[in-house]
Design a protein around this motif. Structure first.
Motif, short mmCIF file in Angstrom:
data_model
loop_
_atom_site.label_atom_id
_atom_site.label_comp_id
_atom_site.label_asym_id
_atom_site.label_seq_id
_atom_site.Cartn_x
_atom_site.Cartn_y
_atom_site.Cartn_z
N LYS A 60 35.24 49.94 47.27
CA LYS A 60 35.09 49.04 46.39
C LYS A 60 35.96 49.16 45.06
O LYS A 60 36.52 48.19 44.49
CB LYS A 60 33.49 49.05 45.69
N CYS A 61 36.18 50.59 44.67
CA CYS A 61 36.99 50.63 43.51
C CYS A 61 38.70 50.71 43.71
O CYS A 61 39.25 50.47 42.61
CB CYS A 61 36.76 52.09 43.04
N ARG A 62 39.12 50.77 44.90
CA ARG A 62 40.46 50.94 45.45
C ARG A 62 41.25 52.01 44.78
O ARG A 62 42.21 52.04 44.78
CB ARG A 62 41.09 49.53 44.86
N ALA A 63 40.59 53.08 44.12
CA ALA A 63 41.32 54.20 43.75
C ALA A 63 41.99 54.84 44.84
O ALA A 63 42.81 55.57 44.38
CB ALA A 63 40.32 55.07 42.87
N CYS A 64 41.39 55.05 45.91
CA CYS A 64 42.15 55.76 46.97
C CYS A 64 42.99 55.14 48.05
O CYS A 64 43.22 55.58 49.07
CB CYS A 64 40.76 56.44 48.03
N ALA A 107 50.32 52.09 41.85
CA ALA A 107 48.92 51.14 42.29
C ALA A 107 47.76 51.83 41.49
O ALA A 107 46.88 51.34 40.95
CB ALA A 107 48.70 50.97 43.67
N ARG A 108 47.79 53.17 41.55
CA ARG A 108 46.60 53.80 40.82
C ARG A 108 46.74 53.77 39.52
O ARG A 108 45.64 53.69 38.85
CB ARG A 108 46.91 55.57 41.23
N LYS A 109 47.97 53.74 38.87
CA LYS A 109 48.05 53.34 37.27
C LYS A 109 47.40 52.01 37.01
O LYS A 109 46.71 51.95 36.22
CB LYS A 109 49.49 53.50 36.97
N GLY A 110 47.58 51.04 37.87
CA GLY A 110 47.06 49.64 37.69
C GLY A 110 45.41 49.86 37.76
O GLY A 110 44.83 48.90 37.15
N ILE A 111 45.09 50.68 38.95
CA ILE A 111 43.59 50.73 39.11
C ILE A 111 42.80 51.34 37.81
O ILE A 111 41.83 50.86 37.29
CB ILE A 111 43.30 51.34 40.36
N VAL A 112 43.54 52.51 37.26
CA VAL A 112 43.19 52.90 36.15
C VAL A 112 42.92 51.90 34.98
O VAL A 112 41.90 51.90 34.21
CB VAL A 112 43.90 54.11 35.81
N GLU A 113 44.20 51.16 34.88
CA GLU A 113 44.00 49.98 33.73
C GLU A 113 42.85 49.28 33.87
O GLU A 113 42.22 48.88 32.69
CB GLU A 113 45.25 49.49 33.65
N PHE A 114 42.70 48.73 34.94
CA PHE A 114 41.60 47.94 35.49
C PHE A 114 40.26 48.30 35.04
O PHE A 114 39.64 47.69 34.46
CB PHE A 114 41.86 47.37 36.85
N LEU A 115 40.00 49.78 35.50
CA LEU A 115 38.78 50.09 35.25
C LEU A 115 38.44 50.45 33.74
O LEU A 115 37.24 50.40 33.51
CB LEU A 115 38.62 51.56 36.10
N LEU A 116 39.46 50.80 32.93
CA LEU A 116 39.25 50.87 31.58
C LEU A 116 39.40 49.68 30.60
O LEU A 116 39.41 49.57 29.61
CB LEU A 116 40.58 51.94 31.07
N ILE A 117 39.48 48.64 31.38
CA ILE A 117 39.53 47.18 30.51
C ILE A 117 38.35 46.94 29.79
O ILE A 117 38.39 46.90 28.56
CB ILE A 117 39.79 46.08 31.58
N ASN A 118 37.10 47.39 30.53
CA ASN A 118 35.82 46.99 29.79
C ASN A 118 35.07 48.45 29.19
O ASN A 118 34.16 48.42 28.72
CB ASN A 118 34.85 46.22 30.55
N HIS A 119 35.56 49.61 29.77
CA HIS A 119 35.07 50.69 29.76
C HIS A 119 35.18 51.27 28.18
O HIS A 119 36.46 51.27 27.63
CB HIS A 119 35.46 51.86 30.64
#
Length: 371
Positions: A60-64, A107-119
């Motif tokens: 679900k998170c695509r971090a891996c 891609a991981r940098k993008g996932i982090v940015e995505f997770l921190l959009i609303n965090h």
């Protein structure tokens, strides 16, 4: 009849070969490498939603995400897109790139940015700080800058049970708490409501989560979205002292970690493995009601990773070897203090010298700008 051993698949992960059983995921293969050699822990993909003790979790998170450079020995073509390592099973002869592939790291940098959009950036007041998976993920793979300019999505804090408070604003929708309630408790009373950017964790028609194993949703949460109401704002995790303990419990294994502040037990949690996962879930009686040392049999200090902030100030100086590179750096770059200088105590002299030093600094800055 003689038992036949299952055929093992050989997979190459970041240049390291390992043999695993069919049905093993790429994530589990990477962890097997790290368990055999502790120095290879850094090659294991991060996991924000995958939780091995909870079947069906992950994806679900695509971090891996990783790059499969070779699908198998029979089909050597690479997979066209990055794949989630937590749900992708290995094939014999598969070649996987993780830390060695630039596309994966980008891609991981993008996932982090995505997770921190609303965090929210409330780490200074969050009880999860110091043991937060998102903090570790952002530190290792994130960027110090954000391109997001819109207002963050916010929710009101909710008490979803007598012991648990929900901070939906911090939630990353990993679904771990939902799987825990489904598989560990007798009856699930919460889940993910709505769809898309309106999705949120909530209870059914404002019901309260109240069962013997509801506290485990706190342990599995990778961020500070689900917090222990009996522990909130009591202490920072790196100031507390974890001790392994057990008791005779008719509901669970009774194997826990007691977190001490001085002689006071400020919280009780389930034990976690190397990957931060709970293998044996504990009941609410052990977690919330047994807060005295006399309720437990102490086994000794909990083993904490040296790299973890929890280990701060918990190692004796005579047992920790200072790294050679730090001593060499100090010897070559740090200057000795000149003790022959006059020691000034007069306030007027100190003020005058301070003004002179500021004028010199401003003069140097102007010269650098003009040049």
């Amino acid at each position: 009849m003689e038992e036949t051993k299952p055929q093992l698949f050989k997979i190459t992960f970041d240049g390291i070969e390992v043999e695993v059983e069919p049905g093993t995921t790429i994530m589990q293969a990477a962890r097997k490498i790290a368990e055999a050699d502790q120095s290879q822990t850094s090659i294991v993909p991060p996991a924000m939603c995958y939780y091995k003790p909870l079947p069906a979790s992950g994806g679900k998170c695509r971090a891996c995400l990783v790059k499969v450079a070779q699908g198998s020995a029979k089909d050597t073509r690479p997979m066209p897109k990055l794949v989630p390592s937590c749900i992708t099973q290995v094939q014999d002869g598969m070649v996987v790139e993780n830390t060695t592939n630039e596309a994966v790291l980008e891609a991981r940098k993008g996932i982090v940015e995505f997770l921190l959009i609303n965090h929210p950036l409330d780490c200074p007041v969050c009880d999860q700080a110091g043991e937060c998976n998102l903090q570790d993920f952002a530190f290792e793979h994130g960027s110090a800058h954000t391109r997001y300019e819109e207002e963050r999505r916010t929710f009101e804090k909710k008490d979803i049970g007598p012991y648990v408070q929900l901070h939906m604003t911090r939630c990353i929708l990993c679904y771990r708490c939902v799987y825990t309630a489904d598989q560990v408790t007798n009856k699930r009373e919460h889940g993910v409501m709505n769809r898309g950017d309106a999705s949120e964790i909530s209870t059914y028609i404002e019901k309260s989560i109240d069962n013997d194993f509801s506290g485990n949703i706190i342990d599995v949460c990778p961020v500070g979205a689900l917090t222990d109401k009996t522990y909130r704002f009591k202490n920072r995790v790196w100031f507390s002292k974890p001790e392994d303990a057990h008791c005779d419990c008719d509901k669970c294994s009774g194997k826990v970690i007691l977190w001490y502040r001085g002689d006071e037990v400020i919280r009780v949690t389930a034990r976690k493995n190397t990957w931060g996962e709970v293998n044996e879930f504990i009941c609410n009686t052990c977690r919330f009601e047994r807060k005295k040392t006399s309720d437990w049999v102490l086994e000794g200090p909990t083993k904490v990773k040296r790299s973890s902030v929890i280990s701060a100030n918990k190692y004796r100086s005579d047992l920790v070897k200072k790294p050679d590179f730090a001593l060499k750096l100090a010897a070559t770059q740090f200057k000795n203090i000149d003790d022959t200088r006059e020691y000034v105590t007069d306030k007027d002299t100190i003020r005058h010298q301070s003004i002179e030093n500021n004028d010199k600094a401003n003069h140097r800055s102007l010269l650098n700008q003009n040049n």
